[in-house]
Design an enzyme around this catalytic site. Structure first.
Site, PDB file in Angstrom:
ATOM      1  N   ASP A 144       0.824  -1.206   0.000  1.00  0.00           N
ATOM      2  CA  ASP A 144       0.000   0.000   0.000  1.00  0.00           C
ATOM      3  C   ASP A 144       0.858   1.256   0.000  1.00  0.00           C
ATOM      4  OD1 ASP A 144      -2.686   1.268   0.416  1.00  0.00           O
ATOM      5  OD2 ASP A 144      -1.728   1.955   2.254  1.00  0.00           O
ATOM      6  N   GLU A 164       0.915  -0.583  -5.148  1.00  0.00           N
ATOM      7  CA  GLU A 164      -0.065   0.477  -5.369  1.00  0.00           C
ATOM      8  C   GLU A 164       0.744   1.766  -5.493  1.00  0.00           C
ATOM      9  OE1 GLU A 164      -3.554   3.183  -3.484  1.00  0.00           O
ATOM     10  OE2 GLU A 164      -1.815   2.492  -2.366  1.00  0.00           O
TER      11      GLU A 164
END
Length: 741
Positions: free
Chosen positions: A420, A475
């Site tokens: 993330d 990401e």
């Protein structure tokens, strides 16, 4: 001080300074004073047992009495001579309740010098080996060993139910070479609740801290760590051998990868039981068959590492090694992964090494200093999320996080980690104005420490034998070069990267009224300009259906029928476009509302034929995607894709060709206006019969059933640079897929 008291201290081999420090729980080296020690008068035993009435020392082998201890201080310090220097136990009278137990301070060091030195060097495997708590046997006595990195603390004690949460009872031993405090506590075991009590170096007490390396925790809002049944996790009876041996070939750039993104707590709630979420066993019973039936190849969970605030959806984790107790025990999580693998589904976890919350029981100022985070708020505070940023330039912090990643992959057979907020890690000025960030040593904005961390992470994942075939996905929302290039070639080493640009551009196009789409035609074609710069996943993730953005269906223009037609046409575009696929829960049936972590997807909508039609389409697209190598085998190679029509802005029509390099080919044609087009001529790469394998406007999906009757034949009419073409019927707001027969 009375003469009698001085005599007692002399007999116990103690001085007043040490006594006061022990009683006040501020002694820097409790092992130097507690336990059995030789004095000029013979062996003595000293123990700290606040609130005990009487203490006797007995031989461990036969229970014979070795000595009675005197109370030297009402705070609980007992000491006295014993007749023999042999292994012993304590017989403690707790004002009428008698307990017999080994003395913690009669045991030697728990950890060896060599692994501790590796902890100091930043070896993630040493973190897995040394830190945290685990059942352990010393000298034939069962108990639990505890170890925690807190180099700047003056004193660390382990506290829990077993000692009435009293930090005077079990102060730990500092192993100076690594800044690690360790302790063996006998006669406790798995299931024990605990935390660490610390004094900062200036002597002030800190809030009780949870164990950063705990494998299990209490269910929030409780915050204690729990000693895990390590054997049940590390020796879980896995039956997924076939999957583990073959998964490497199922997770490559040439593979069909279609990911179902799930928030585990809210995927399906039980209204009759207080609207609770499902546990791992229930998720295995319901979610695995559903994802399998829908044709997805992987389930991706938003973070399941323990996190105090459910409203963070897991993106503010504090226990990086512990599956959240919201869903059950660590072994039950392993059971879910095992069942997913048995069903032929991979499991990907969102994993968060960029930042952590500032809850007082967590990592913030862990030992009274900025240990895990940067000291300078320009580096250590994330102003967007009110969180702390890991100091990845510190070897031990980097090793802690890499150990976490490897633990999920090794202990739980997880198939991949979606990392993330990579963009926030790569740039020191991420979301910061001028003067609010600190340049790197060369004066630049690149975060060199984070870059080194990500490269090391990906190197370890790719080269650790126990996790062969596992993948990492970034990401990453910027144009950072080489995110999915090999580390050896100067890249970051991820296997895939979310294509955030494709998502933003195409959703922007779909949001436009069809009458205006001709002016935004490039938004649907631009991704192919850079499609081969990385290995991409096309994400329609939770980020697109939160914070007022509306649902995917809600983004579509037009009346109710047109909204569904637009969504279906868009899904047809997405599933035949180069790139792996990701769909957030609820999107697969046209969820009308935004994601609500306190609710669930509106499953009742499946009673409506239009919603049910979208779900049926996604299932069929997944099946086609898996079965047709032309849709995935050359995803990352220019030879796998060719525009046939990319410039028909007036009609908002697109057409392209996908091939697998071995003779299989498909043609996709999209009409993003509500006008059906009859006789629309498209140049075809080969003559003869073509089968219409998908029509998003088919009645079975809720469409108007405009199409080509399932089959078309080419004409010897040149078009689009080809000697043959076909006159097609393009459905309104529809996508058709043709396969060479």
């Amino acid at each position: 001080m009375s003469e009698q008291h001085n005599v007692q201290l002399d007999a116990a081999g103690l001085n007043r300074v040490d006594l006061d420090a022990l009683v006040d729980a501020r002694h820097h080296d409790p092992f130097s004073q507690l336990g059995m020690h030789q004095t000029s008068a013979g062996p003595v035993v000293r123990v700290m047992l606040p609130n005990a009435a009487h203490v006797a020392v007995i031989a461990r082998d036969d229970g014979r009495l070795l000595g009675e201890l005197e109370q030297l201080h009402p705070g609980g310090l007992f000491a006295g001579p014993v007749s023999e220097a042999v292994p012993y136990r304590l017989r403690i009278d707790w004002h009428g309740s008698v307990q017999e137990i080994e003395d913690t301070y009669s045991f030697g060091s728990v950890l060896g010098d060599e692994p501790l030195q590796r902890v100091a060097w930043g070896d993630p495997y040493a973190v897995l080996e040394c830190l945290g708590s685990r059942p352990h046997t010393m000298d034939g006595v069962p108990g639990v060993r505890f170890a925690v990195w807190a180099p700047n603390a003056r004193r660390v004690s382990v506290v829990g139910d077993f000692n009435s949460w009293d930090g005077r009872r079990h102060p730990m031993r500092l192993r100076h070479q690594a800044g690690v405090w360790e302790l063996f506590v006998p006669r406790i075991g798995a299931g024990t609740r605990y935390k660490y009590e610390m004094l900062a170096r200036d002597g002030h007490p800190l809030p009780l801290k949870a164990d950063p390396c705990a494998m299990q925790t209490e269910k929030p809002p409780a915050t204690a760590s729990i000693v895990a049944h390590v054997d049940e996790v590390e020796h879980f009876p896995w039956t997924d051998g076939d999957w583990m041996q073959t998964r490497g070939g199922k997770q490559t750039a040439q593979s069909a990868i279609s990911i179902y993104e799930v928030h585990a707590e809210s995927w399906l709630r039980i209204a009759e039981e207080g609207h609770r979420g499902l546990n791992w066993s229930e998720l295995a019973d319901r979610l695995i068959p559903y994802a399998k039936e829908m044709g997805f190849t992987h389930i991706e969970f938003m973070p399941v590492a323990e996190h105090p605030f459910g409203g963070s959806w897991g993106y503010q984790p504090l226990s990086q090694f512990a599956p959240s107790a919201r869903f059950g025990t660590p072994e039950q999580f392993a059971g879910f992964v095992n069942r997913a693998h048995e069903a032929g589904l991979g499991v990907i976890l969102d994993w968060v090494p960029a930042h952590f919350p500032n809850d007082s029981h967590g990592l913030v100022e862990f030992d009274g200093t900025p240990l895990y985070e940067h000291a300078d708020p320009r580096e250590g505070y994330h102003q967007d999320w009110n969180t702390m940023i890991y100091n990845l330039g510190r070897n031990e912090v980097s090793a802690f996080l890499i150990a976490s990643a490897l633990a999920w992959l090794k202990r739980y057979h997880v198939d991949g980690l979606r990392v993330d907020a990579v963009a926030s890690m790569l740039y020191r000025d991420y979301s910061r104005a001028a003067g609010e960030w600190v340049p790197n040593i060369y004066g630049g904005r690149e975060n060199l420490e984070s870059i080194a961390f990500l490269k090391r992470l990906n190197h370890e994942v790719q080269h650790m034998p126990d996790v062969h075939g596992a993948i990492t996905i970034a990401e990453e929302s910027t144009a950072w070069p080489g995110v999915t290039a090999r580390v050896d070639d100067g890249g970051l080493g991820f296997q895939f990267k979310w294509n955030m640009g494709w998502m933003h551009d195409t959703l922007h196009y779909m949001h436009e009224d069809p009458i205006y789409r001709q002016w935004h035609h490039h938004n649907m074609t631009f991704a192919m300009v850079y499609a081969y710069s990385e290995k991409f996943v096309l994400p329609l993730s939770h980020d697109e259906v939160v914070h007022g953005k509306g649902s995917l269906l809600g983004k579509m223009p037009g009346d109710r029928w047109q909204k569904f037609a637009n969504l279906r046409a868009y899904f047809g575009f997405m599933w035949t476009h180069p790139g792996k696929k990701l769909m957030f829960m609820g999107g697969e049936f046209g969820q009308m509302a935004e994601f609500d972590h306190d609710g669930s997807p509106h499953w009742h909508l499946l009673d409506d034929e239009l919603h049910h039609g979208v779900q049926r389409l996604v299932r069929d697209l997944n099946r086609l995607y898996r079965e047709e190598p032309a849709l995935h085998r050359l995803d990352t190679e220019p030879g796998g894709f060719e525009w046939i029509i990319g410039d028909d802005t007036a009609n908002s029509v697109f057409a392209w060709r996908r091939v697998d390099g071995a003779g299989r080919e498909l043609i996709t044609v999209c009409n993003f206006t509500p006008v059906p087009r009859h006789g629309y001529r498209v140049g075809m790469p080969r003559p003869g019969r073509w089968v219409e394998v998908v029509n998003t406007d088919a009645a079975v999906y809720g469409g108007s059933n405009v199409g080509n009757g399932g089959v078309i034949y080419t004409d010897e009419v040149a078009a689009h640079g080809r000697p043959q073409s076909a006159a097609l019927v393009l459905p309104p707001l529809g996508t058709i897929v043709l396969r060479a027969d």
